[in-house]
Design a protein around this motif. Structure first.
Motif, mmCIF file in Angstrom:
data_model
loop_
_atom_site.group_PDB
_atom_site.id
_atom_site.type_symbol
_atom_site.label_atom_id
_atom_site.label_comp_id
_atom_site.label_asym_id
_atom_site.label_seq_id
_atom_site.Cartn_x
_atom_site.Cartn_y
_atom_site.Cartn_z
ATOM 1 N N ILE A 105 -13.784 -1.261 7.467
ATOM 2 C CA ILE A 105 -13.555 -0.668 8.889
ATOM 3 C C ILE A 105 -12.780 -1.711 10.146
ATOM 4 N N GLN A 106 -12.675 -2.804 9.917
ATOM 5 C CA GLN A 106 -11.092 -3.531 10.435
ATOM 6 C C GLN A 106 -10.108 -3.071 9.497
ATOM 7 N N PHE A 107 -10.997 -3.034 7.843
ATOM 8 C CA PHE A 107 -9.546 -2.926 7.029
ATOM 9 C C PHE A 107 -8.924 -1.445 7.123
ATOM 10 N N LYS B 266 -3.726 -8.251 4.778
ATOM 11 C CA LYS B 266 -4.993 -7.534 4.644
ATOM 12 C C LYS B 266 -5.513 -7.227 3.247
ATOM 13 N N ILE B 267 -4.214 -6.398 2.524
ATOM 14 C CA ILE B 267 -5.280 -6.119 1.131
ATOM 15 C C ILE B 267 -6.318 -7.170 0.072
ATOM 16 N N PHE B 268 -5.266 -8.233 0.620
ATOM 17 C CA PHE B 268 -5.812 -9.192 -0.300
ATOM 18 C C PHE B 268 -7.279 -9.262 0.162
ATOM 19 N N GLU B 269 -7.233 -10.201 1.738
ATOM 20 C CA GLU B 269 -8.323 -9.951 2.009
ATOM 21 C C GLU B 269 -9.515 -9.293 2.112
ATOM 22 N N PHE B 270 -9.278 -7.860 2.049
ATOM 23 C CA PHE B 270 -10.011 -7.283 1.950
ATOM 24 C C PHE B 270 -10.484 -6.625 0.364
ATOM 25 N N LEU B 271 -9.819 -7.087 -0.139
ATOM 26 C CA LEU B 271 -10.329 -7.245 -1.709
ATOM 27 C C LEU B 271 -11.570 -8.643 -1.982
ATOM 28 N N GLN B 272 -11.128 -9.895 -0.768
ATOM 29 C CA GLN B 272 -12.573 -10.400 -1.260
ATOM 30 C C GLN B 272 -13.950 -10.382 -0.026
ATOM 31 N N GLY C 45 -14.676 -6.887 1.786
ATOM 32 C CA GLY C 45 -14.683 -5.822 1.115
ATOM 33 C C GLY C 45 -15.341 -5.458 0.747
ATOM 34 N N VAL C 46 -15.901 -3.860 0.958
ATOM 35 C CA VAL C 46 -16.448 -3.276 0.037
ATOM 36 C C VAL C 46 -16.562 -3.064 -1.618
ATOM 37 N N ILE C 47 -14.991 -3.232 -1.477
ATOM 38 C CA ILE C 47 -14.927 -3.516 -3.293
ATOM 39 C C ILE C 47 -15.851 -4.882 -3.707
ATOM 40 N N PHE C 48 -15.786 -5.817 -3.177
ATOM 41 C CA PHE C 48 -15.460 -7.018 -3.311
ATOM 42 C C PHE C 48 -17.369 -6.662 -3.168
ATOM 43 N N GLN C 49 -18.837 -6.515 -1.828
ATOM 44 C CA GLN C 49 -19.613 -6.708 -2.472
ATOM 45 C C GLN C 49 -19.833 -5.537 -3.010
ATOM 46 N N SER C 50 -19.081 -4.426 -3.553
ATOM 47 C CA SER C 50 -20.400 -3.839 -4.163
ATOM 48 C C SER C 50 -20.106 -3.798 -6.063
ATOM 49 N N LEU C 51 -18.669 -4.560 -5.934
ATOM 50 C CA LEU C 51 -19.068 -5.931 -7.260
ATOM 51 C C LEU C 51 -20.114 -6.963 -7.108
ATOM 52 N N PHE C 52 -19.783 -7.836 -6.853
ATOM 53 C CA PHE C 52 -21.354 -8.494 -6.148
ATOM 54 C C PHE C 52 -22.430 -8.049 -6.645
ATOM 55 N N ASP C 53 -22.739 -6.649 -6.313
ATOM 56 C CA ASP C 53 -23.881 -6.121 -6.209
ATOM 57 C C ASP C 53 -24.364 -5.901 -7.611
ATOM 58 N N ILE C 54 -23.614 -4.918 -8.152
ATOM 59 C CA ILE C 54 -23.269 -4.549 -9.507
ATOM 60 C C ILE C 54 -23.649 -5.670 -10.503
ATOM 61 N N VAL D 218 -6.291 -8.047 -9.596
ATOM 62 C CA VAL D 218 -5.199 -8.238 -8.392
ATOM 63 C C VAL D 218 -4.099 -8.264 -9.354
ATOM 64 N N PRO D 219 -3.652 -8.163 -10.398
ATOM 65 C CA PRO D 219 -2.326 -8.078 -10.843
ATOM 66 C C PRO D 219 -1.565 -6.559 -10.934
ATOM 67 N N LEU D 220 -2.816 -6.108 -11.178
ATOM 68 C CA LEU D 220 -2.955 -3.865 -11.185
ATOM 69 C C LEU D 220 -2.165 -3.603 -9.212
ATOM 70 N N VAL D 221 -2.770 -4.118 -8.502
ATOM 71 C CA VAL D 221 -2.210 -4.386 -6.791
ATOM 72 C C VAL D 221 -1.289 -4.280 -7.015
ATOM 73 N N GLY D 222 -0.412 -5.965 -7.610
ATOM 74 C CA GLY D 222 0.641 -6.320 -7.523
ATOM 75 C C GLY D 222 1.963 -4.777 -7.832
ATOM 76 N N PHE D 223 1.237 -5.425 -9.296
ATOM 77 C CA PHE D 223 2.444 -3.276 -10.542
ATOM 78 C C PHE D 223 2.350 -3.165 -9.060
ATOM 79 N N GLY D 224 1.250 -2.249 -8.170
ATOM 80 C CA GLY D 224 1.223 -1.437 -7.342
ATOM 81 C C GLY D 224 2.297 -1.652 -6.395
#
Length: 360
Positions: free
Chosen positions: A245-247, A294-300, A302-311, A331-337
């Protein structure tokens, strides 16, 4: 890819210090840098403010931490400790807990848990002058016990020394201790009796406080597993979504600024407005810096990190280091984008046309 990256960096530095392909003088460069710093500070200030626009989990569920502490305690006097921590007499302003909880909604999106508001109402009933006086009296008696125990430790040291002097036949006027062995023993016994009396009085006061109807109602409400599970579930869900939500709010703050700066920059380049093009370019860079962070902070967090952690926790148990592998690929894919965006949108060929080529 590296050649493209070098080309982008070259274009970046060239656009940052030139007006119509002419280098900036030192004074102009200093002014631009000062403006950049001022705007960047204000951007981060705005990001911080908007990130707290939505109510935080600890504000939405203000009773959770107290309940969690109470339910994990195993001490004998856990009920009294709960009251002592919940109603600190030394900082008591007789303010309403329920109203204090509700104030968190002011200026924020979201609501405070109804269960916590009910809990605040129970606390308000307990937080009266009579109960505050009991807590204060207990604290004073405990301080007196601590003082007497410290005195006893000092007396015991002197008692042992006086006893040795007495056995050795040393006269009292040559003693290094302030009291003799007999008086030290009497003082120890008197202090011990006083400590025992104070301890009984404290025990009675604790029982009196806990046995009051309003206290029993509060404890019963806190011990209700249904209430606790409801608050715990809501708090965990709020904590899970809060970084996302913050992001989202921070992105809403930055994206319009980036969009406007990009439009102005492209328009100024097409029209040949060198100074406007330079300033809008600097603004564009300033707005992108916090967005990328903020994008990289969110990746650490945010919901993506939490979902990966749970899976990964479910599939591979304790092999949580696998998250690092995922991020090494992600992260390289994000940088490429980001690079592709700058190449296709910011560093496109149309804005780079000179004024004479545009007129032709």
């Amino acid at each position: 890819m590296f050649a493209r990256l070098r080309r982008i960096l070259g274009q970046f530095f060239s656009k940052s210090r030139k007006i119509n392909n002419e280098p900036l003088n030192k004074v102009s460069l200093i002014v631009i840098i000062l403006i950049d710093i001022f705007i960047l500070v204000n951007v981060f200030t705005g990001l911080d403010d908007i990130s707290r626009w939505h109510i935080a989990p600890s504000q939405a569920y203000p009773c959770y931490s107290e309940w969690q502490t109470y339910r994990t305690q195993t001490t004998k006097d856990k009920d009294y400790e709960f009251f002592r921590l919940s109603f600190p007499y030394e900082n008591n302003t007789q303010s309403s807990f329920k109203q204090t909880y509700q104030q968190a909604e002011s200026g924020h999106l979201g609501n405070v848990s109804e269960t916590c508001l009910t809990y605040g109402g129970y606390k308000d009933k307990v937080n009266n002058s009579a109960n505050q006086q009991i807590l204060k009296t207990i604290a004073q008696k405990q301080e007196k016990i601590s003082s007497l125990e410290q005195a006893n430790r000092t007396i015991r040291t002197q008692y042992d020394s006086s006893l040795l002097e007495k056995i050795a036949g040393q006269s009292r006027d040559r003693s290094i201790n302030s009291v003799g062995a007999e008086k030290a023993k009497q003082a120890l016994e008197q202090n011990t009796r006083t400590i025992s009396t104070l301890a009984k009085e404290i025990s009675n006061l604790k029982s009196e406080l806990i046995a009051k109807p309003e206290s029993l109602s509060l404890i019963a409400f806190v011990k209700d597993d249904g209430n606790f599970r409801e608050v715990e579930k809501g708090y965990q869900q709020a904590s899970f979504w809060y970084p996302s939500i913050q992001f989202g709010f921070q992105s809403l703050f930055l994206l319009p600024l980036i969009f406007v700066a990009l439009l102005v920059h492209n328009f100024a380049q097409r029209k040949g407005y060198g100074l406007i093009s330079l300033i809008s370019w600097h603004l564009l860079v300033i707005f992108f810096i916090p967005l990328i962070l903020k994008i990289f902070e969110f990746l650490q967090v945010g919901v993506i990190f939490q979902s990966l952690f749970d899976i990964i926790s479910v599939l591979f148990g304790g092999l949580l280091f696998l998250i690092s592998y995922v991020y090494i690929l992600l992260v390289p894919l994000v940088g490429f984008g980001i690079i592709k965006f700058f190449q296709k949108v910011v560093f496109n060929t149309i804005p780079l046309l000179s004024l004479s080529e545009y007129n032709e």
